[in-house]
Motif scaffolding. Sequence first.
Motif, mmCIF file in Angstrom:
data_model
loop_
_atom_site.group_PDB
_atom_site.id
_atom_site.type_symbol
_atom_site.label_atom_id
_atom_site.label_comp_id
_atom_site.label_asym_id
_atom_site.label_seq_id
_atom_site.Cartn_x
_atom_site.Cartn_y
_atom_site.Cartn_z
ATOM 1 N N ARG A 99 -39.908 -8.362 8.395
ATOM 2 C CA ARG A 99 -41.357 -8.207 8.423
ATOM 3 C C ARG A 99 -41.778 -7.461 9.676
ATOM 4 O O ARG A 99 -42.627 -6.565 9.628
ATOM 5 C CB ARG A 99 -42.072 -9.547 8.356
ATOM 6 C CG ARG A 99 -43.591 -9.397 8.458
ATOM 7 C CD ARG A 99 -44.295 -10.654 8.098
ATOM 8 N NE ARG A 99 -44.262 -10.817 6.662
ATOM 9 C CZ ARG A 99 -45.348 -10.958 5.900
ATOM 10 N NH1 ARG A 99 -46.535 -10.965 6.447
ATOM 11 N NH2 ARG A 99 -45.232 -11.105 4.608
ATOM 12 N N VAL A 100 -41.190 -7.800 10.806
ATOM 13 C CA VAL A 100 -41.537 -7.124 12.058
ATOM 14 C C VAL A 100 -41.144 -5.657 11.987
ATOM 15 O O VAL A 100 -41.956 -4.774 12.279
ATOM 16 C CB VAL A 100 -40.869 -7.816 13.265
ATOM 17 C CG1 VAL A 100 -41.026 -6.989 14.529
ATOM 18 C CG2 VAL A 100 -41.459 -9.205 13.475
ATOM 19 N N ALA A 101 -39.893 -5.366 11.594
ATOM 20 C CA ALA A 101 -39.407 -3.985 11.549
ATOM 21 C C ALA A 101 -40.070 -3.170 10.441
ATOM 22 O O ALA A 101 -40.193 -1.953 10.559
ATOM 23 C CB ALA A 101 -37.895 -3.965 11.365
ATOM 24 N N GLY A 102 -40.503 -3.840 9.384
ATOM 25 C CA GLY A 102 -41.132 -3.132 8.270
ATOM 26 C C GLY A 102 -42.637 -3.099 8.381
ATOM 27 O O GLY A 102 -43.218 -2.133 8.854
ATOM 28 N N ARG A 103 -43.266 -4.167 7.987
ATOM 29 C CA ARG A 103 -44.734 -4.188 7.931
ATOM 30 C C ARG A 103 -45.413 -4.031 9.280
ATOM 31 O O ARG A 103 -46.348 -3.259 9.418
ATOM 32 C CB ARG A 103 -45.213 -5.467 7.264
ATOM 33 C CG ARG A 103 -44.834 -5.511 5.802
ATOM 34 C CD ARG A 103 -45.340 -6.750 5.143
ATOM 35 N NE ARG A 103 -44.629 -6.907 3.873
ATOM 36 C CZ ARG A 103 -44.886 -7.861 3.022
ATOM 37 N NH1 ARG A 103 -45.824 -8.747 3.264
ATOM 38 N NH2 ARG A 103 -44.210 -7.936 1.901
ATOM 39 N N CYS A 104 -44.960 -4.780 10.281
ATOM 40 C CA CYS A 104 -45.637 -4.731 11.585
ATOM 41 C C CYS A 104 -45.516 -3.365 12.243
ATOM 42 O O CYS A 104 -46.436 -2.916 12.919
ATOM 43 C CB CYS A 104 -45.089 -5.806 12.521
ATOM 44 S SG CYS A 104 -45.471 -7.487 12.000
ATOM 45 N N VAL A 105 -44.384 -2.691 12.039
ATOM 46 C CA VAL A 105 -44.175 -1.365 12.630
ATOM 47 C C VAL A 105 -44.689 -0.271 11.702
ATOM 48 O O VAL A 105 -45.560 0.510 12.055
ATOM 49 C CB VAL A 105 -42.676 -1.135 12.950
ATOM 50 C CG1 VAL A 105 -42.410 0.316 13.319
ATOM 51 C CG2 VAL A 105 -42.229 -2.061 14.063
ATOM 52 N N ARG A 106 -44.152 -0.218 10.519
ATOM 53 C CA ARG A 106 -44.406 0.898 9.606
ATOM 54 C C ARG A 106 -45.800 0.857 8.994
ATOM 55 O O ARG A 106 -46.503 1.865 8.965
ATOM 56 C CB ARG A 106 -43.331 0.881 8.511
ATOM 57 C CG ARG A 106 -43.333 2.082 7.602
ATOM 58 C CD ARG A 106 -42.232 2.011 6.550
ATOM 59 N NE ARG A 106 -42.325 0.804 5.735
ATOM 60 C CZ ARG A 106 -41.406 -0.160 5.716
ATOM 61 N NH1 ARG A 106 -40.320 -0.079 6.450
ATOM 62 N NH2 ARG A 106 -41.562 -1.229 4.950
ATOM 63 N N GLU A 107 -46.213 -0.302 8.485
ATOM 64 C CA GLU A 107 -47.483 -0.376 7.770
ATOM 65 C C GLU A 107 -48.666 -0.693 8.676
ATOM 66 O O GLU A 107 -49.690 -0.033 8.618
ATOM 67 C CB GLU A 107 -47.382 -1.416 6.658
ATOM 68 C CG GLU A 107 -46.387 -1.024 5.574
ATOM 69 C CD GLU A 107 -46.231 -2.106 4.514
ATOM 70 O OE1 GLU A 107 -47.173 -2.885 4.301
ATOM 71 O OE2 GLU A 107 -45.147 -2.165 3.898
ATOM 72 N N TRP A 108 -48.526 -1.711 9.509
ATOM 73 C CA TRP A 108 -49.658 -2.159 10.319
ATOM 74 C C TRP A 108 -49.737 -1.449 11.667
ATOM 75 O O TRP A 108 -50.737 -1.572 12.370
ATOM 76 C CB TRP A 108 -49.612 -3.668 10.507
ATOM 77 C CG TRP A 108 -49.643 -4.437 9.225
ATOM 78 C CD1 TRP A 108 -50.180 -4.032 8.023
ATOM 79 C CD2 TRP A 108 -49.116 -5.734 9.001
ATOM 80 N NE1 TRP A 108 -50.017 -5.007 7.073
ATOM 81 C CE2 TRP A 108 -49.364 -6.075 7.652
ATOM 82 C CE3 TRP A 108 -48.453 -6.647 9.796
ATOM 83 C CZ2 TRP A 108 -48.985 -7.282 7.096
ATOM 84 C CZ3 TRP A 108 -48.061 -7.853 9.244
ATOM 85 C CH2 TRP A 108 -48.338 -8.164 7.903
ATOM 86 N N LYS A 109 -48.643 -0.753 12.051
ATOM 87 C CA LYS A 109 -48.581 0.015 13.299
ATOM 88 C C LYS A 109 -49.000 -0.810 14.525
ATOM 89 O O LYS A 109 -49.732 -0.347 15.391
ATOM 90 C CB LYS A 109 -49.404 1.293 13.183
ATOM 91 C CG LYS A 109 -48.914 2.194 12.070
ATOM 92 C CD LYS A 109 -49.651 3.492 12.000
ATOM 93 C CE LYS A 109 -49.293 4.367 10.849
ATOM 94 N NZ LYS A 109 -48.091 4.242 10.150
ATOM 95 N N LEU A 110 -48.508 -2.054 14.576
ATOM 96 C CA LEU A 110 -48.834 -2.936 15.696
ATOM 97 C C LEU A 110 -48.086 -2.545 16.964
ATOM 98 O O LEU A 110 -48.581 -2.757 18.066
ATOM 99 C CB LEU A 110 -48.521 -4.389 15.342
ATOM 100 C CG LEU A 110 -49.335 -4.973 14.187
ATOM 101 C CD1 LEU A 110 -48.880 -6.398 13.891
ATOM 102 C CD2 LEU A 110 -50.814 -4.953 14.530
#
Length: 116
Positions: free
Chosen positions: A13-24
Amino acid sequence: GAVHPRVYGSAARVAGRCVREWKLFSLEAAIKKMTSFPAERFGIARRGVVQAGYFADIVVFDADTIDDKATYHEPHQPSVGVEHLLVNGTPVIAKGQPVELPGEPYPGRFLRFKQA
């Protein structure tokens, strides 16, 4: 039994959504948050970086596809996008598939943090 979905997919989730999608944060920052930072913070020796003499805990993943798939309704779902995973130098995922370890215990172990 009922488990929280992050049991199966926190790192993905961190490597995918948090980085790629949510750009956190950047992928580099995410990797540090999951590797060298906690090892240093908790005083876990010889872990968290790829270096001679350290334990070989290594994940090879596709930054474009890594994602968690576990949900509250279906929590026992493995993440996708992980190509290879080595724990203490022993392959446990190869070419995206779990590796059979006949008659052997898993190569991981409990880590104790350095107490003040």
